[in-house]
Design a protein around this motif. Structure first.
Motif, PDB file in Angstrom:
ATOM      1  N   GLY A 538       0.812  -1.206   0.000  1.00  0.00           N
ATOM      2  CA  GLY A 538       0.000   0.000   0.000  1.00  0.00           C
ATOM      3  C   GLY A 538       0.845   1.255   0.000  1.00  0.00           C
ATOM      4  N   TRP A 539       0.154   2.343  -0.255  1.00  0.00           N
ATOM      5  CA  TRP A 539       0.815   3.628  -0.068  1.00  0.00           C
ATOM      6  C   TRP A 539      -0.155   4.577   0.610  1.00  0.00           C
ATOM      7  CZ3 TRP A 539      -0.573   8.372  -2.057  1.00  0.00           C
ATOM      8  CH2 TRP A 539      -1.500   8.374  -3.131  1.00  0.00           C
ATOM      9  N   GLU A 541      -0.698   8.784   2.056  1.00  0.00           N
ATOM     10  CA  GLU A 541      -0.216  10.152   2.084  1.00  0.00           C
ATOM     11  C   GLU A 541      -0.999  10.892   3.169  1.00  0.00           C
ATOM     12  OE1 GLU A 541       0.635  13.597  -1.122  1.00  0.00           O
ATOM     13  OE2 GLU A 541       0.653  11.508  -1.681  1.00  0.00           O
ATOM     14  N   ARG A 588       3.735  17.073   6.003  1.00  0.00           N
ATOM     15  CA  ARG A 588       3.343  16.030   5.061  1.00  0.00           C
ATOM     16  C   ARG A 588       4.160  14.777   5.307  1.00  0.00           C
ATOM     17  NH1 ARG A 588       0.874  18.242   0.307  1.00  0.00           N
ATOM     18  NH2 ARG A 588       0.760  16.109  -0.422  1.00  0.00           N
ATOM     19  N   ILE A 589       3.485  13.652   5.133  1.00  0.00           N
ATOM     20  CA  ILE A 589       4.180  12.377   5.210  1.00  0.00           C
ATOM     21  C   ILE A 589       3.693  11.536   4.059  1.00  0.00           C
ATOM     22  CG2 ILE A 589       4.232  10.194   6.501  1.00  0.00           C
ATOM     23  CD1 ILE A 589       4.372  11.846   9.030  1.00  0.00           C
ATOM     24  N   ASN A 590       4.572  10.841   3.385  1.00  0.00           N
ATOM     25  CA  ASN A 590       4.074   9.819   2.484  1.00  0.00           C
ATOM     26  C   ASN A 590       4.773   8.502   2.730  1.00  0.00           C
ATOM     27  OD1 ASN A 590       6.374   9.730   0.835  1.00  0.00           O
ATOM     28  ND2 ASN A 590       5.555  11.299  -0.519  1.00  0.00           N
ATOM     29  N   SER A 591       4.081   7.447   2.395  1.00  0.00           N
ATOM     30  CA  SER A 591       4.494   6.141   2.860  1.00  0.00           C
ATOM     31  C   SER A 591       4.266   5.078   1.804  1.00  0.00           C
ATOM     32  CB  SER A 591       3.651   5.716   4.066  1.00  0.00           C
ATOM     33  OG  SER A 591       3.567   6.759   4.990  1.00  0.00           O
ATOM     34  N   LEU A 592       5.139   4.112   1.830  1.00  0.00           N
ATOM     35  CA  LEU A 592       4.941   2.875   1.080  1.00  0.00           C
ATOM     36  C   LEU A 592       5.080   1.749   2.083  1.00  0.00           C
ATOM     37  CD1 LEU A 592       7.250   3.433  -2.018  1.00  0.00           C
ATOM     38  CD2 LEU A 592       4.761   3.407  -2.002  1.00  0.00           C
ATOM     39  N   GLY A 614       8.374   9.077   4.348  1.00  0.00           N
ATOM     40  CA  GLY A 614       9.115  10.311   4.121  1.00  0.00           C
ATOM     41  C   GLY A 614       8.403  11.443   4.823  1.00  0.00           C
ATOM     42  N   SER A 615       9.160  12.350   5.426  1.00  0.00           N
ATOM     43  CA  SER A 615       8.527  13.436   6.172  1.00  0.00           C
ATOM     44  C   SER A 615       9.037  14.776   5.701  1.00  0.00           C
ATOM     45  CB  SER A 615       8.828  13.283   7.662  1.00  0.00           C
ATOM     46  OG  SER A 615       8.448  14.454   8.349  1.00  0.00           O
ATOM     47  N   PHE A 624      13.763  10.088   4.317  1.00  0.00           N
ATOM     48  CA  PHE A 624      13.017   8.831   4.409  1.00  0.00           C
ATOM     49  C   PHE A 624      13.552   7.942   5.521  1.00  0.00           C
ATOM     50  CE2 PHE A 624      12.428  10.404   0.166  1.00  0.00           C
ATOM     51  CZ  PHE A 624      11.058  10.267  -0.002  1.00  0.00           C
TER      52      PHE A 624
END
Lengths: 1055, 507
Positions: A538-539, A541, A588-592, A614-615, A624
């Protein structure tokens, strides 16, 4: 990103439109499912046509309706915590099924894990669950309180008895430094909510709460999961008949305790003592003439503060769609200063699910709440709060004074500004105690009407698509939108010679925030032979921090109370109109992430996952972070070699290791910034050329190497069922956080404007958690006992090179300065101060207490003064003689629930407690010599009363008896509180059925019936104070709002 | 059909995996300026210079400044205020119950070192900034003059201090050690000596008033040398400031005594001919209570005002009701009574009250004698938050002070002190300005009396007593311990985890 989102939504909509279609109906079967043990209807039982996917669940009345294919023979009836049963489909009529409770089956409950659910039997992480049945009819309005004492691993303390106030939640000790980074992450139906934002939830709407304690469970939320994750699932509709429920209670509350304070005679006596000891004349010739004086606590307490809660819900569904909708209303009046301490909340929820076709479902969960409350102001604060004023104001001052006395003693300006009640009576002006201490009645009067408010809209929309068997695509978009603000009026008022307000003002504040998160997952489950594999990728945000606020204040308006205050006075000169705005900074954060769940025959279990986050808070060097985890389990009782017997029915041994992260540091700490204005400006020139120049200078130095704080945790646990009805879960863990993000204290000689951010310190927690459950039917009696207990120890294992301690986030108290400190290789935030050795009895003792130079160490001491340990062996008592005095943070916490059922009666007693900590009892203002005294000061040393550990009272306190932090202020914080006792009666179904009712239950309930503690303040439960100076630890009591004790009657009705 | 949709869906999902890229994590820094984008232009340099001046005239958010600390430390004034802990840092100073954790020392310490840091940063950046060389030279000189002033204050108050020459690297923050006072003095002398030639001799005070001038730096150097007891060197520097004809024609810097003593305290009389170094205040900064220390207003004006003051008759001054700090002792009022400077210096509120001209309420330790030099006036109040925004300036050094300092230096250097001597002319010029007859010769006693009267309430008394070695006797009644209280304790926070050592007097 936007474009892909759009594409995504379009794709989903397309699906939605296309696949609404109905399927053909077969024969309709109805029935009810009840519990054999309690005879109560079972809601949520699953009825499946054996060998097919045709299924439904029972409603709250235990009833179901299912259309069964003509060919079907057998139904499988299952329910959480019950043994499943196969039942033949009767040829006609309705079906009545009774299920039996089974402890083993309880291990087969479905628990919510991150991004999915899992059967408890194959869970390898340390997860504690709380079910709605545990929370039913509990008179709490916030979810943290609902969790208190329910599971192991959590330490929860309320910060105030004020209605609606938040509590401090710590999961498995202190994971990091500071307050925010120790708050667990809350995920409501998949929507990530900041800790402060969960107040909107109505606990009646909660279906279950899962506490993800170990890193392996939490690592799927890698980012902010270090302090633990709490997943909340709200109630969903069930297919079957429409279910309509009402539950509500009404009752009254009063303060659970009153603090023993000196009365007027005692006050005058103590004041005389203190003055005479300082060589000053006594102030009161005849203390006894004052009698008892005013009991300020009594003046502000309310022993019949009403509290009510109503929840109305409707749910239902078909196999194509279901819904749950509820409306809740709570109105709680405070037990202190009731006119300005009230809390009202309305809630609305609608959760829906549509299944237009077998391979697609979509829906939404949406909660809205609006609350309006007025508070006494400071939560736990010694500077001028209403509670603190009641504790410190001298009892000689009277609640009211006569007009003639006021005219005689006040100047005309003071007289006209004195506070009057609605009948025109003048509130007494403090006679002896000054500074911020006010007549609390006047303070209450002057806050009348002021309120704050909020609107919260939290929810998500989601879609699940199953294009192939076992493959699920899930997409969810969640937001939290909130509007909040306040309206207040401040009169021009004279409180006492040092506290008056010169001009009126009205103030309005409004803030809007918008957080959102978007998550998409693909999971694939396949069972072949005895292998069961689930893969998830998944990802996600996440965005928060966005806020816009504005404040307007009009000064010196022609209004004398809140109702007259208005921003219609806009013809005021502009210099009386102030406004300001505020903006938040986006985070913001995004993730895998991906996860493998595997089990072989439910015997050998494995979960492995990795998440990359990642922040926006870190620079390119370390944007990351990778958060892996692995957990394994083994169920030896399923092995053929395992001896079968009655003692150990089920045993699962599990172990996990994982890494979670934290990016809790201010935005842009990775880059050196230049700041402008404020303490940088300067004026040049004069007259028309005079210019206030805006100055620029570096803000904190940047640290481009800033990176994720990492928490590594190992957990070993067992889940067992003994003797068929005793469940046992034990976990031991070790959790170590490395590279704690912080802005360390830096010496001012560097000249930096503020401290820079860095990763350095380490902290370690070790703990043991035990949860036990036992349930048995003995004759007509149903008996159930649930208990949990948790222990933890923590230790700061690394500080900056050369540092032996840090005082970041230390609590401060008036003139004592910092009263807590974090030392290397010691627990986080210990009390720190002087070690008292007792009271000097004679001048000889003072003279003989000498240092290496042979001179008295405490030359200012007189008999009756405190003797302090000279820890550094020099010639005086200095700040270097301070030491660690105790732990403010509870190290053990526990909860205990007893359930009894007899025929139609049910009884629940629930209590919890904690211990291992000390409380700082700071109820008396140290910097106001004339403040009133708690009665323990009556035991102060005098020449006639020498057998005491309390030093003599003396104005100015030259020896520092009370103006040094010492164990004098510390008390044992251990307590047990009987939180609720509830007795209910359910009317038999045959009586109420004819009115169409499924359930009719009445109950009586007591809240906080008693507390067992030695603590002398209002409440041994003292969370981390939101006020400045409160520090990052529990247990600083500055006169916080007393916890209420209430008696309620309630009603549950179900149709 | 179903299959097509599946592909679309997988495609959409796949695209999103790709979408999880770095740029989403670059959020708008909004008002924040990265350091590498700054220090480019002359405007940047000016703004950075302003930030150093800010520390020069900096007042504590707790409503006091260097002058108020010195006032309450001396024998002529009390802290006053509303109660025994009101502005507690001043109360403990007055009683000499200050200690490394409680007292005004943190303010004095951080004012100096943050000023030094800001000066050091700009000094290191100036070579790379595009601006005219002459302007650059002037900035360097201003920065060095202020850095010298910061170090001089620090060494005077704390004696054993670290010498920070550049900026402290993050990894050596905790490794800094103290140096000896003589090294600091040498550094101060060098900074001021370097600054003097490049500072302007005169400036357009209507636009630049408040900025460092050659006269200011030279007066400061003279003062430093005087404190070092380098008498002749001090006198030489101060002679240039004071000019060849004390009490007569202006010096090369344009300095000349203001003829009417009371005019010195008229807030509109900024940058007058007697002003050598002035801390500038403004009523236009809209300073608020959220950060009182950031206000450009003069906080002395509100703290010194009588409490709950109201004017009953028009002949009473239109004082702005204040917080009744820094009141004069009755002894001092008696001592100064009869001196022509009395009325401008002391506000006798009890007389006003007795005459029915005004009302006020007694604060803590009230004597009725207020510091008239600074009390704010209703007629001068600012529109917003008037209590924090009075525009009256403060003199850090004024000409009467440099006259008296030079006279003292000359006397100690063994120069003439009788009629016709320069020292005599200097001392008596200060007296003549207020209409007092000349004293026969310059003696230590005469200097002491004159400084006490002339500079009352201007933060000089304590410094004078300490350098004269008289604090131990004069201040004993307040709790001053000779051999201890001449030096301030180094703030405890500076010692925690660092290599700094507390002054031996405070160990």
């Amino acid at each position: 990103m936007r474009a892909t989102l759009l594409l995504h939504i379009c794709a989903l909509l397309f699906f939605h439109l296309f696949f609404f279609r109905a399927t053909a109906q077969n024969r309709t079967l109805t029935g009810t499912v009840t519990s054999k043990t309690s005879n109560q209807p079972l809601a949520g039982a699953t009825i499946t046509v054996k060998g097919t996917r045709v299924a439904t669940t029972t409603n709250d009345g235990g009833a179901f309706t299912l259309s069964v294919p003509a060919s079907a023979q057998t139904l499988v009836i299952s329910h959480i915590g019950m043994a499943s049963q196969d039942v033949s489909i009767p040829s006609s009529g309705s079906l009545v099924v009774q299920l039996e409770e089974s402890a083993s089956a309880r291990l087969d409950e479905v628990v919510v894990v991150g991004y999915g659910t899992q059967r408890k039997s194959v869970v390898t992480g340390a997860i504690s669950s709380v079910r709605s049945s545990d929370l039913d009819n509990q008179p709490v309005v916030r979810i943290e309180q609902a969790l208190q004492g329910r599971t192991s691993g959590l330490t929860i303390s309320s910060t105030s008895g004020q209605p609606g106030s938040a509590s401090t939640v710590r999961l498995r000790g202190f994971t990091s430094f500071g307050t925010d980074k120790n708050n667990p992450l809350w995920v409501i139906d998949g929507v990530v909510i900041d800790a402060g934002g969960i107040g909107y939830l109505n606990q009646d709407d909660i279906e279950s709460i899962e506490v993800l304690k170990d890193a392996a469970s939490a690592a799927i939320y890698g980012t902010r999961a270090a302090a633990g994750v709490i997943l909340v699932t709200t109630k969903k509709g069930k297919s079957g008949r429409l279910s309509i429920n009402y539950s509500g209670y009404y009752g009254t509350q009063g303060p659970s305790k009153k603090i023993a304070l000196a009365d007027a005679t005692q006050y005058a006596t103590l004041r005389n003592q203190s003055l005479v000891n300082a060589g000053k004349p006594a102030a009161f010739a005849n203390p006894a003439s004052f009698g008892k004086g005013t009991d300020w606590q009594k003046e502000i307490f309310n022993y019949s503060a009403p509290k009510q809660n109503h929840e109305f819900s409707v749910s239902g569904g078909t196999d194509k769609s279901s819904f749950f909708t509820s409306f809740g209303y709570n109105d709680t009046k405070g037990v202190v200063a009731t006119p300005v301490s009230t809390w009202k909340r309305i809630n609305y929820r609608i959760n829906t699910l549509f299944k237009p076709a077998g391979f697609i479902s979509f829906g939404e969960n949406l909660g809205y709440s609006h609350s309006k409350n007025s508070g006494v102001g400071e939560v736990n604060r010694e500077f001028g709060g209403i509670v603190n004023s009641a504790l410190n104001l001298d009892p000689i001052t009277t609640p009211y004074i006569s007009d003639s006395l006021a005219r005689a003693t006040l100047t005309s300006a003071q007289y006209s500004a004195a506070t009057r009640d609605n009948d025109g009576r003048i509130y007494g002006i403090p006679l002896y105690v000054g500074q911020e201490i006010k007549n609390p009645l006047a303070a209450i009067h002057n806050r009348l009407g002021n309120y704050s408010w909020d609107h919260n809209i939290v929810g998500n929309v989601f879609v699940d698509i199953t294009p192939l068997k076992g493959l699920v695509l899930h997409s969810s978009y969640g937001t939290k939108m909130a509007f909040y603000g306040s309206e207040s009026y401040t009169p021009s008022v004279y409180y006492n010679p040092s506290t008056s307000i010169g001009q009126t003002n009205i103030n309005r504040q409004e803030t809007w925030i918008m957080n959102w998160n978007l998550e998409n997952t693909i999971s694939y489950n396949r069972v072949f032979d005895k292998h069961n594999v689930t893969l998830l990728a998944g990802w996600g945000e996440y965005s928060d921090g966005l806020s816009h606020g504005a404040t307007v204040q009009y000064n010196n308006i022609p209004a004398t109370n809140f109702d007259q205050g208005s921003f219609l006075f806009n013809s005021l000169p502009t210099d009386r109109q102030n406004s300001s705005g505020s903006d938040g900074t986006l985070h913001r954060i995004n993730s895998l992430f991906s996860r493998l769940q595997y089990n072989y025959d439910q015997k050998y279990l494995l979960t492995a996952l990795i998440r990359r986050d990642g922040s926006s808070r870190f620079g390119t060097n370390n944007k990351f972070g990778y958060f892996p985890s692995v957990s394994v389990g083994w169920v030896p009782t399923l092995e053929s070699f395992f001896p079968t017997g009655n003692v150990l029915n089920t045993l699962k041994i599990r172990g996990s290791y994982g890494v979670t992260g934290n990016d809790g540091i201010g935005e842009f700490s990775y880059v050196s910034l230049v700041g402008a204005g404020g303490q940088r400006n300067y004026t040049f020139g004069y007259g028309p050329n005079e210019t206030v120049n805006i100055g620029y200078s570096p803000a904190a130095p940047g640290n481009p190497d800033l990176k994720w704080e990492e928490t590594r945790q190992t957990d070993i646990g067992i889940d067992a069922v003994l003797l068929t009805n005793l469940t046992l879960t034990v976990d031991v863990y070790k959790k170590k956080t490395v590279g704690i993000l912080q802005n360390p204290f830096i010496p001012a000689y560097t000249g930096y404007y503020s401290s820079f951010a860095q990763n350095f310190d380490d902290i370690e927690n070790k703990g043991l958690e035990i949860e036990l459950g036992w349930r048995k039917k003995i004759g007509e009696w149903n008996v159930g006992v649930n208990g949990n207990v948790s222990f933890y120890q923590n230790k700061v294992t690394r500080l900056l090179p050369g540092q032996q301690f840090v005082e970041d986030n230390s609590a401060t108290f008036q003139t004592l300065g910092n009263i807590t400190r974090t030392g290397l290789n010691l627990p986080y935030q210990q009390f720190y101060g002087y070690k008292a050795l007792g009271v000097f009895q004679t001048q000889k003792e003072i003279n003989e207490y000498t240092g290496p130079a042979g001179t008295p160490i405490q030359p200012n001491a007189r008999p009756g003064d405190m003797k302090y340990a000279n820890l550094n062996g020099d010639n005086a008592i200095t700040t270097d003689d301070r030491t660690y005095l105790g732990n403010p943070n509870p190290t053990v916490s526990y909860g205990l629930t007893l359930n009894l059922g007899y025929k139609n009666f049910d009884f629940v007693a629930f209590g919890s407690g904690s211990g291992g900590n000390k409380i700082f009892q700071g109820l008396r203002r140290l910097d106001i010599a004339t403040a009133n005294y708690p009665t323990k000061y009556l035991n102060a040393w005098t020449p006639d009363h020498t057998n005491t550990s309390i030093a003599r009272l003396v104005d100015g306190d030259p020896n520092g008896n009370f103006s040094r932090m010492s164990a004098f202020y510390l008390e044992n914080g251990t307590f047990f509180r009987m939180r609720t006792i509830q007795l209910g009666y359910s009317f038999p179904k045959n009586r109420i059925g004819k009115w169409g009712m499924q359930r009719l239950r009445v109950y009586v309930l007591s809240e906080n019936l008693f507390t067992v503690t030695k603590y002398s303040g209002y409440d041994p439960e003292i969370g981390i104070s939101p006020d400045s100076g409160g520090g990052a630890q529990f247990g600083i009591d500055r006169g916080s709002y007393v916890a209420p004790r209430g008696f309620l009657v309630g009603l549950n009705v179900g149709f | 059909m179903k299959k097509d949709l599946l592909y679309i869906l997988l495609l959409a999902a796949g695209a999103q995996f790709v979408g999880a890229c770095k740029k989403e994590l670059n959020v708008n820094p909004q008002s924040r300026i990265p350091i590498e984008n700054f220090y480019k232009t002359e405007a940047d340099a000016f703004a950075a210079l302003v930030a150093v001046y800010d520390r020069f005239g900096f007042q504590a958010g707790g409503l006091y400044d260097k002058a108020s600390i010195m006032d309450v430390a001396g024998d002529d004034q009390l802290a006053g205020g509303g109660n025994a802990t009101d502005i507690n840092d001043l109360q403990v100073m007055q009683l000499y119950t200050l200690n490394p954790t409680t007292g005004p020392e943190s303010y004095l310490w951080s004012r100096g070192y943050s000023g030094i840091y800001r000066a050091n940063v700009l000094l290191s950046k100036l070579p790379g900034i595009a601006m005219a060389d002459a302007t650059k030279k002037r900035y360097v000189a201003e920065l060095k003059a202020m850095r010298g002033a910061f170090y001089f204050d620090l060494v005077t108050f704390f004696r054993n201090i670290p010498l920070i020459e550049g900026t402290v690297a993050i990894d050596s923050i905790y490794n800094i050690t103290q140096t000896t006072p003589d090294k600091i003095y040498a550094y101060v002398e060098k900074d001021l000596g370097d600054a003097i030639p490049d500072l302007p001799v005169t400036i357009d005070v209507s636009k630049e008033g408040g900025r460092m001038t050659q006269g200011g730096a030279r007066a400061l150097l003279g003062k430093v040398l005087l404190y070092e007891k380098k008498w002749q060197a001090a006198a030489d520097q101060l002679a240039v400031v004071n000019g060849p004809t004390p009490g007569g024609a202006a010096s090369i810097y344009g300095y000349k005594l203001v003829s009417n003593f009371a005019d010195l305290w008229n807030p509109n009389n900024k940058f007058n001919s007697e002003s050598v170094i002035e801390f500038v205040h403004s009523g236009k900064s809209n300073g608020g209570w959220a950060d009182a220390g950031a206000s450009e207003g003069n906080l002395l004006c509100i703290t010194t005002g009588p409490r709950s003051y109201s004017q009953v008759k028009p002949e009473a001054p239109d004082y702005f009701s204040g917080y009744s700090f820094l009141v004069f002792t009755k002894d001092f009022a008696t001592f100064l009574h009869g001196d022509p400077r009395y009325a401008a210096t002391v506000a006798d509120l009890d007389s006003l009250k007795a005459a029915g001209a005004a009302k006020y309420s007694a604060g803590y330790n009230n004597t009725g004698f207020f510091l008239n030099k600074f009390i704010g006036r209703v007629s001068n109040k600012a529109a917003n938050t008037p209590e924090l925004n009075f525009f009256q300036d403060e003199y850090e050094i004024r000409l009467a002070d440099t006259y008296l300092m030079e006279a003292e230096a000359l006397m100690n250097a063994g120069g003439g002190v009788g009629v016709g001597s320069r020292a005599y002319t200097l001392l008596n010029a200060v007296r003549a300005r207020v209409g007092l007859s000349a004293v026969a010769s310059v003696t230590q006693d005469n200097i002491e009396l004159e400084r006490r009267k002339e500079l009352a309430g201007e933060g000089q008394r304590w410094l004078d007593l300490v350098r004269w070695g008289k604090a131990g006797t004069v201040l004993a009644f307040k709790g001053f311990v000779a051999g201890k209280h001449e030096v301030f304790p180094i703030p405890q926070g500076e010692l925690n985890n660092t290599k700094l050592v507390q002054n031996k007097e405070w160990q």
